[in-house]
Design a protein around this motif. Structure first.
Motif, PDB file in Angstrom:
ATOM      1  N   THR A 343      20.749  43.031  16.070  1.00 24.29           N
ATOM      2  CA  THR A 343      22.201  42.988  16.445  1.00 24.29           C
ATOM      3  C   THR A 343      22.704  43.939  17.713  1.00 24.29           C
ATOM      4  OG1 THR A 343      22.363  42.794  14.107  1.00 24.29           O
ATOM      5  CG2 THR A 343      24.487  43.171  15.411  1.00 24.29           C
ATOM      6  N   ASN A 411      32.542  48.751  14.404  1.00 18.16           N
ATOM      7  CA  ASN A 411      31.311  47.933  14.129  1.00 18.16           C
ATOM      8  C   ASN A 411      31.395  46.632  14.583  1.00 18.16           C
ATOM      9  OD1 ASN A 411      30.631  45.992  12.011  1.00 18.16           O
ATOM     10  ND2 ASN A 411      29.791  47.826  10.784  1.00 18.16           N
ATOM     11  N   THR A 413      30.694  43.578  13.460  1.00 13.95           N
ATOM     12  CA  THR A 413      31.087  42.523  12.655  1.00 13.95           C
ATOM     13  C   THR A 413      32.604  42.752  12.267  1.00 13.95           C
ATOM     14  OG1 THR A 413      28.892  42.884  11.441  1.00 13.95           O
ATOM     15  CG2 THR A 413      30.769  41.761  10.175  1.00 13.95           C
ATOM     16  N   GLU A 414      32.992  43.957  12.203  1.00  9.59           N
ATOM     17  CA  GLU A 414      34.535  44.154  11.658  1.00  9.59           C
ATOM     18  C   GLU A 414      35.473  43.787  12.964  1.00  9.59           C
ATOM     19  OE1 GLU A 414      34.185  47.963  10.156  1.00  9.59           O
ATOM     20  OE2 GLU A 414      33.247  47.460   8.361  1.00  9.59           O
ATOM     21  N   PHE A 443      31.324  50.900   5.533  1.00  7.84           N
ATOM     22  CA  PHE A 443      30.267  50.155   5.594  1.00  7.84           C
ATOM     23  C   PHE A 443      29.098  51.135   6.034  1.00  7.84           C
ATOM     24  CE2 PHE A 443      26.999  47.717   8.035  1.00  7.84           C
ATOM     25  CZ  PHE A 443      26.566  47.064   7.007  1.00  7.84           C
ATOM     26  N   SER A 445      24.634  50.486   6.338  1.00  4.70           N
ATOM     27  CA  SER A 445      23.281  49.612   6.358  1.00  4.70           C
ATOM     28  C   SER A 445      22.554  49.660   5.023  1.00  4.70           C
ATOM     29  CB  SER A 445      22.543  49.781   7.519  1.00  4.70           C
ATOM     30  OG  SER A 445      23.247  49.402   8.375  1.00  4.70           O
ATOM     31  N   LYS A 466      33.897  43.767   0.767  1.00  8.84           N
ATOM     32  CA  LYS A 466      33.284  42.632   1.493  1.00  8.84           C
ATOM     33  C   LYS A 466      32.004  43.369   1.665  1.00  8.84           C
ATOM     34  CE  LYS A 466      33.914  43.921   6.335  1.00  8.84           C
ATOM     35  NZ  LYS A 466      34.017  45.217   6.483  1.00  8.84           N
ATOM     36  N   GLY A 467      31.113  42.357   1.783  1.00 12.21           N
ATOM     37  CA  GLY A 467      29.607  42.638   2.096  1.00 12.21           C
ATOM     38  C   GLY A 467      28.528  41.604   1.831  1.00 12.21           C
ATOM     39  N   ALA A 468      27.110  42.020   2.016  1.00 11.50           N
ATOM     40  CA  ALA A 468      26.231  41.022   2.175  1.00 11.50           C
ATOM     41  C   ALA A 468      26.487  40.280   0.928  1.00 11.50           C
ATOM     42  CB  ALA A 468      24.972  41.641   2.202  1.00 11.50           C
ATOM     43  N   ARG A 509      25.468  35.236  10.464  1.00  7.83           N
ATOM     44  CA  ARG A 509      25.598  36.342   9.567  1.00  7.83           C
ATOM     45  C   ARG A 509      26.742  36.120   8.583  1.00  7.83           C
ATOM     46  NH1 ARG A 509      26.158  42.501  11.341  1.00  7.83           N
ATOM     47  NH2 ARG A 509      24.088  42.172  11.079  1.00  7.83           N
ATOM     48  N   VAL A 510      26.276  36.133   7.323  1.00  4.49           N
ATOM     49  CA  VAL A 510      27.316  35.676   6.227  1.00  4.49           C
ATOM     50  C   VAL A 510      27.959  36.974   5.448  1.00  4.49           C
ATOM     51  CG1 VAL A 510      27.761  34.162   4.397  1.00  4.49           C
ATOM     52  CG2 VAL A 510      26.060  33.754   5.921  1.00  4.49           C
ATOM     53  N   THR A 567      16.293  43.690  11.178  1.00  6.55           N
ATOM     54  CA  THR A 567      17.662  43.359  10.951  1.00  6.55           C
ATOM     55  C   THR A 567      18.167  43.502   9.621  1.00  6.55           C
ATOM     56  OG1 THR A 567      19.262  41.483  10.934  1.00  6.55           O
ATOM     57  CG2 THR A 567      17.296  40.981  10.742  1.00  6.55           C
ATOM     58  N   GLY A 568      19.501  44.007   9.385  1.00  7.47           N
ATOM     59  CA  GLY A 568      19.998  43.977   8.159  1.00  7.47           C
ATOM     60  C   GLY A 568      20.282  42.779   7.462  1.00  7.47           C
ATOM     61  N   ASP A 569      20.273  41.814   8.211  1.00  6.55           N
ATOM     62  CA  ASP A 569      20.660  40.300   7.776  1.00  6.55           C
ATOM     63  C   ASP A 569      19.721  39.756   6.897  1.00  6.55           C
ATOM     64  OD1 ASP A 569      22.998  40.005   9.037  1.00  6.55           O
ATOM     65  OD2 ASP A 569      22.242  38.904  10.751  1.00  6.55           O
ATOM     66  N   ARG A 616      16.806  42.015   5.959  1.00  7.53           N
ATOM     67  CA  ARG A 616      17.440  43.045   4.876  1.00  7.53           C
ATOM     68  C   ARG A 616      17.040  44.274   4.555  1.00  7.53           C
ATOM     69  NH1 ARG A 616      21.872  40.805   4.854  1.00  7.53           N
ATOM     70  NH2 ARG A 616      22.608  39.207   3.127  1.00  7.53           N
TER      71      ARG A 616
HETATM   72  P1  ADP Z   1      21.791  44.742  11.534  1.00 12.71           P
HETATM   73  O1  ADP Z   1      21.383  46.246  11.525  1.00 12.71           O
HETATM   74  O2  ADP Z   1      20.925  43.839  11.701  1.00 12.71           O
HETATM   75  O3  ADP Z   1      23.069  44.805  12.228  1.00 12.71           O
HETATM   76  P2  ADP Z   1      23.392  45.562   9.096  1.00 12.71           P
HETATM   77  O4  ADP Z   1      22.675  46.492   8.267  1.00 12.71           O
HETATM   78  O5  ADP Z   1      24.473  46.065   9.990  1.00 12.71           O
HETATM   79  O6  ADP Z   1      22.570  44.709   9.925  1.00 12.71           O
HETATM   80  O7  ADP Z   1      24.253  44.509   8.165  1.00 12.71           O
HETATM   81  C1  ADP Z   1      23.581  44.045   7.115  1.00 12.71           C
HETATM   82  C2  ADP Z   1      24.261  43.025   6.097  1.00 12.71           C
HETATM   83  O8  ADP Z   1      25.371  43.578   5.701  1.00 12.71           O
HETATM   84  C3  ADP Z   1      24.821  41.808   7.011  1.00 12.71           C
HETATM   85  O9  ADP Z   1      23.928  40.717   7.145  1.00 12.71           O
HETATM   86  C4  ADP Z   1      26.139  41.652   6.420  1.00 12.71           C
HETATM   87  O10 ADP Z   1      26.020  40.670   5.506  1.00 12.71           O
HETATM   88  C5  ADP Z   1      26.317  42.871   6.058  1.00 12.71           C
HETATM   89  N1  ADP Z   1      27.405  43.665   6.586  1.00 12.71           N
HETATM   90  C6  ADP Z   1      27.335  43.864   7.838  1.00 12.71           C
HETATM   91  N2  ADP Z   1      28.297  44.523   8.469  1.00 12.71           N
HETATM   92  C7  ADP Z   1      29.267  44.657   7.637  1.00 12.71           C
HETATM   93  C8  ADP Z   1      30.489  45.181   7.640  1.00 12.71           C
HETATM   94  N3  ADP Z   1      30.964  45.666   8.547  1.00 12.71           N
HETATM   95  N4  ADP Z   1      30.970  45.165   6.254  1.00 12.71           N
HETATM   96  C9  ADP Z   1      30.449  44.559   5.335  1.00 12.71           C
HETATM   97  N5  ADP Z   1      29.253  43.869   5.266  1.00 12.71           N
HETATM   98  C10 ADP Z   1      28.771  43.946   6.433  1.00 12.71           C
END
Ligand code: ADP
Ligand code: MG
Length: 905
Positions: A343, A411, A413-414, A443, A445, A466-468, A509-510, A567-569, A616
């Motif tokens: 990311t 962040n 994503t946010e 949030f 990781s 919200k989350g993975a 990314r879900v 990745t955390g995905d 993940r």
């Molecule tokens: P990366 O390091 O690859 O960016 P992250 O550890 O940030 O991955 O994210 C891992 C997973 O956590 C994502 O696939 C998503 O499902 C979830 N995620 C990422 N960002 C957020 C967030 N801000 N709030 C909630 N869930 C999140």
């Protein structure tokens, strides 16, 4: 302004605020300026780099200079003794003068080089400075931490390195690591309450101090003291900044220089004894032995390498990478594995919500401004977006501006969720004031979710979550359908699981969304059962690859460097993206954090070689990956941005922090990628290879030069001939003639081919077999040629001065010509661009002028004991030099062929 004697932790924060005449809006800009004048910049007394004068005198502290000075003195008295007079002409004391001149030149050159290296290192250090987020005049700013003044309202969040001493006024789960000050490595939980009595630093829980780092949570506070007056400023004198340790290569070269020095001194001693036994005049023998010793001592080597490393760091900076430690400049080129975050590094990090999925609706959105989305019947969608907006730590820095101009921080994503919601018409300010936030779990990781708790109405509060998806799924007992809550049974779960697969396979990314109503009395998340949530749906977020990523990965593969994506995905998302990048993504190439947890270190060590995608994973996994790779002898570069990444950054050969990352990560890293771009890491590796190459060339040039004279002089003594060079001539060649080309070699541009070769790995030697053969060949050839010339002219013309002059010309000229062959060990001299290093051309011209002057300037003739050469002499010498060059080229050709065979195997 309050006196410093007050203990601010004994005051309530309101008292502190009023004492510092500040408030929620911070200082006015005007006032901040005045206070800056009054208190000065917020910096610690600088550790003084060695001053120029000190550096100049440091040059005298070298074996070479000692030998030369002692030799000059001995020589002076020997000559006086012999002619029984102290008033001698220049030519009588020529050798003494020459020695003194070379001492001077040597010192000046050493000084200039070292000064330059140090200046550029200091400049690099200054580029990264701490910044601080503050409020002034009611607005939020990010300023250089040097401009902080007492009274500033500072915002603090996890990952920050604190730049001033601060009394906290608000904390949200704030923890700081104060080991820099207290030695205590456990993070300390912070509060805002007033504390009683005199307390040691570690117990002043309502303050944070300069130099400590925030490990968790967020907060704000009032700057109390800055600069020297901070706690760390008071003890600054006690804390020595860690010295730049010399790199393994520098250490090796120092050792090499030392052992060569011993050999050389032994040779010189033997020369002296043999000469003495043969009855040569003692003074001559003495000065020549000294000259040989001096010329064969590779003193220039160590400093040459330092200069190359320092110059290399500047070149790397042009690739948008800042090397923080000298050793990284050296190691970079040998990297065999680059483990990189996906990311923001491989991808652009410009995330965009493209899909919204709830029980009734599937939306594929180009833009959430879509009219359809806003209509009332999409209440389900809007509610999902509402959760995305509320359960969110991203901030809009300029909320009053037009939505297209918004600067959103936080962040990635946010940020995407915030933007999607506001574009769909939800109003940030309004929503946040309606649903006031009471508590949050940010949030991380590690846990991969986030939760917030908000006020809702008179009877209820509400939790947003919200989350993975797999994290959220298990916590949900109900599903929101329309605006009802129904049981989340197997059949319904099935549908959402399928949707998840579809979205992930597209590389999205879900994020799953959920909520729960709770009674008003529950104001803290710790009091809420988070395992009975109501599932709402998914958002799919697209993060396109950077346009350069794919070709850069390809380039790495060509260069034999393996690229690993971390990745955390989810696995599916990760493998879709890996495919786009051209990374191997068969089943055995992908490993999930969960599997990794179950593996022993030994098994992991076997697996790492073939895993190119880690999905993940959380930061702690990175450490294990690095360790496993290193155990296999790989040279690993690992990226990271968060606090939790620090151990992995430290453990890797090259810890790479992202420019957008936390201060803590940058602090531990060996290198910082200023633009976050994967391309820059590879650019830096490429420069690293160039650095190693230039070191090799310099070593080749210097050492072969040194040995030629050893061969020449030893040969002549063994053959019982007069000495073929006088001391002055030897010194002139080494310290006047060869210095500039040697300096210019450090500036060689990198060769294109370097990224088409396999990495050299951890154990590679500078003196490879090829180099050794070349050194032996060059020194034998030019030494023997010199010997032949001397023998010939001395025998047939019976003119020892002429014979020495021709030999001198040969030894001087050959290094000026052969240096062009040594510029590249990959290409012949005809293939390369002769003019790609103008410094070298200039250096050779100037050096040649010096060499010519030795023959035609009367004073130098006297000192160096030469006589003018004829055209025919020059032609003869030139011919020999060209033969030498031709033979070097032939050797290079043979080496190259051998290498091509190796590669094609
Ligand atoms: P990366 O390091 O690859 O960016 P992250 O550890 O940030 O991955 O994210 C891992 C997973 O956590 C994502 O696939 C998503 O499902 C979830 N995620 C990422 N960002 C957020 C967030 N801000 N709030 C909630 N869930 C999140
Ligand atoms: Mg991340």
């Amino acid at each position: 302004m309050p006196k410093h004697e007050v203990n601010f932790y004994n005051l309530s924060f309101n008292e502190v605020i009023s004492r510092f005449k500040t408030g929620d809006n911070g200082l006015t800009l005007e006032e901040a300026k005045n206070r800056l004048k009054e208190h000065g910049f917020n910096k610690l007394p600088e550790e003084k780099g060695a001053s120029s004068i000190k550096l100049f005198f440091a040059q005298f502290k070298s074996v070479l200079i000692y030998i030369l000075l002692i030799a000059a003195v001995i020589n002076f008295f020997l000559v006086c003794e012999e002619s029984k007079s102290l008033n001698l002409s220049i030519s009588d004391q020529a050798d003494t003068y020459i020695i003194l001149i070379t001492v001077l030149i040597n010192i000046i050159v050493g000084f200039i080089q070292e000064n330059k290296a140090q200046k550029s290192l200091q400049a690099l250090k200054k580029i990264i400075s701490l910044s601080a987020r503050i409020i002034r005049g009611g607005k939020e700013f990010v300023i250089n931490a040097q401009e902080l003044v007492p009274g500033d309202v500072m915002l603090i969040s996890a990952g920050d390195k604190i730049p001033a001493d601060v009394r906290l006024t608000e904390v949200e789960d704030l923890e700081a690591n104060e080991s820099a000050l207290t030695g205590e490595s456990e993070p300390v939980k912070k509060t805002t309450v007033k504390l009683e009595g005199e307390l040691p630093l570690g117990d002043r829980l309502n303050m944070v101090f300069t130099g400590t780092t925030i490990t968790k949570g967020q907060g704000r506070g009032i700057v109390i003291t800055t600069g020297e007056k901070t706690e760390i400023g008071r003890i600054a004198k006690l804390i020595k900044e860690t010295k730049d340790e010399s790199t393994p290569l520098q250490q090796k070269l120092n050792k090499f220089s030392k052992s060569m020095g011993i050999v050389v001194l032994a040779v010189a001693a033997v020369l002296m004894i043999i000469g003495f036994l043969q009855g040569d005049p003692f003074i001559e023998i003495f000065t020549v032995s000294v000259a040989v010793a001096v010329s064969a001592l590779p003193e220039g080597l160590a400093i040459g390498v330092t200069v190359i490393l320092a110059l290399g760091m500047q070149r790397i900076l042009k690739q948008k990478a800042l090397v923080r430690k000298l050793v990284a400049a050296e190691t970079l080129g040998s990297t065999t594995f680059i483990c990189t975050d996906k990311t923001g590094t491989l991808t652009e990090g410009k995330m965009q919500v493209t899909d919204l999925i709830t029980w009734d609706h599937d939306f594929n959105v180009k833009k959430t401004e879509d009219k359809k989305l806003r209509s009332k019947e999409n209440e389900e969608m809007l509610f999902a977006l509402h959760i995305g907006l509320m359960c969110n730590d991203a901030r809009i820095d300029n909320i009053d501006d037009d939505i297209d101009d918004w600067i959103i921080s936080g962040n990635l994503t946010e940020r995407a969720l915030l933007l999607a919601a506001t574009q769909a018409g939800l109003q940030y300010k309004k929503e946040h004031s309606l649903y006031h936030r009471l508590d949050s779990i940010p949030f991380d990781s590690e846990i991969k979710y986030m939760a917030t708790l908000h006020k809702m109405d008179a009877k209820r509060n509400i939790v947003y979550f919200k989350g993975a998806p797999e994290k959220v799924f298990n916590k949900c007992t109900h599903l929101r359908v329309g605006n009802k809550e129904v049981k989340f049974d197997e059949e319904k779960r099935e549908k959402f699981l399928n949707k998840f697969t579809t979205l992930s396979n597209k590389g999205l990314r879900v994020i799953a969304l959920a909520y729960r109503h709770i009674p008003v009395k529950n104001k803290r998340l710790a009091d809420v059962n988070l395992n009975t949530l109501v599932f709402v749906g998914y958002v799919g977020i697209k993060d396109p690859l950077r346009p350069t990523s794919k070709e850069t990965v390809e380039e790495c593969h060509q260069a034999g460097i393996k690229v690993v994506m971390i990745t955390g995905d989810h696995k599916l998302t990760a493998s879709a993206i890996a495919k786009d990048l051209g990374l191997p993504c068969a089943a055995e190439n992908i490993l999930e954090g969960q599997e990794l947890d179950k593996m022993s270190d030994d098994i992991l060590k076997q697996r790492v070689e073939e895993v190119f995608v880690y999905a993940r994973v959380s930061p702690e996994h990175k450490l294990r990956i690095v360790q496993a790779l290193r155990k296999r002898g790989e040279v690993v570069a690992m990226t990271g941005d968060g606090i939790n990444d620090s151990p992995a950054l430290k453990a890797s050969d090259i810890g790479v922090a992202l420019g957008s990352g936390t201060q803590v990560a940058k602090e531990t890293a060996d290198m910082v990628i200023l633009d976050d771009n994967f391309r820059s890491i590879v650019g830096a590796v490429e420069e690293g290879r160039g650095i190693f190459d230039n070191i090799k060339k310099t070593v080749l040039y210097l050492i072969s030069d040194c040995f030629s004279e050893v061969v020449l002089l030893t040969g002549s003594i063994l053959m019982g001939m007069p000495l073929p060079l006088v001391a002055g001539q030897i010194l002139w060649i080494n310290l006047v003639n060869d210095t500039l080309p040697n300096l210019a070699l450090t500036k060689e541009p990198k060769e294109q081919e370097i990224m088409f070769e396999p990495p050299r790995g951890r154990k590679a030697e500078i003196l490879t077999k090829d180099i050794k053969i070349l050194v032996v060949f060059v020194s034998l050839f030019s030494g023997l040629c010199g010997l032949g010339l001397f023998y010939f002219f001395n025998q047939y013309y019976d003119n020892v001065v002429l014979a020495r002059s021709v030999t001198f010309a040969m030894l001087g000229l050959d290094s000026l010509i052969c240096v062009f062959s040594m510029r590249s060990l990959r290409k012949s001299i005809f293939q390369g661009n002769l003019f790609s290093n103008l410094y070298l051309i200039g250096a050779v011209i100037i050096s040649f002028a010096f060499l010519a002057a030795a023959f035609y300037v009367p004073l130098l003739q006297q000192i160096l004991k030469t006589e003018p050469l004829q055209w025919s002499h020059w032609l003869l010498v030139l011919a020999l030099c060209l033969v030498e060059m031709g033979l070097i080229e032939a050797l290079k050709f043979i080496f190259m062929r051998g290498r091509i065979k190796l590669i094609s195997k």
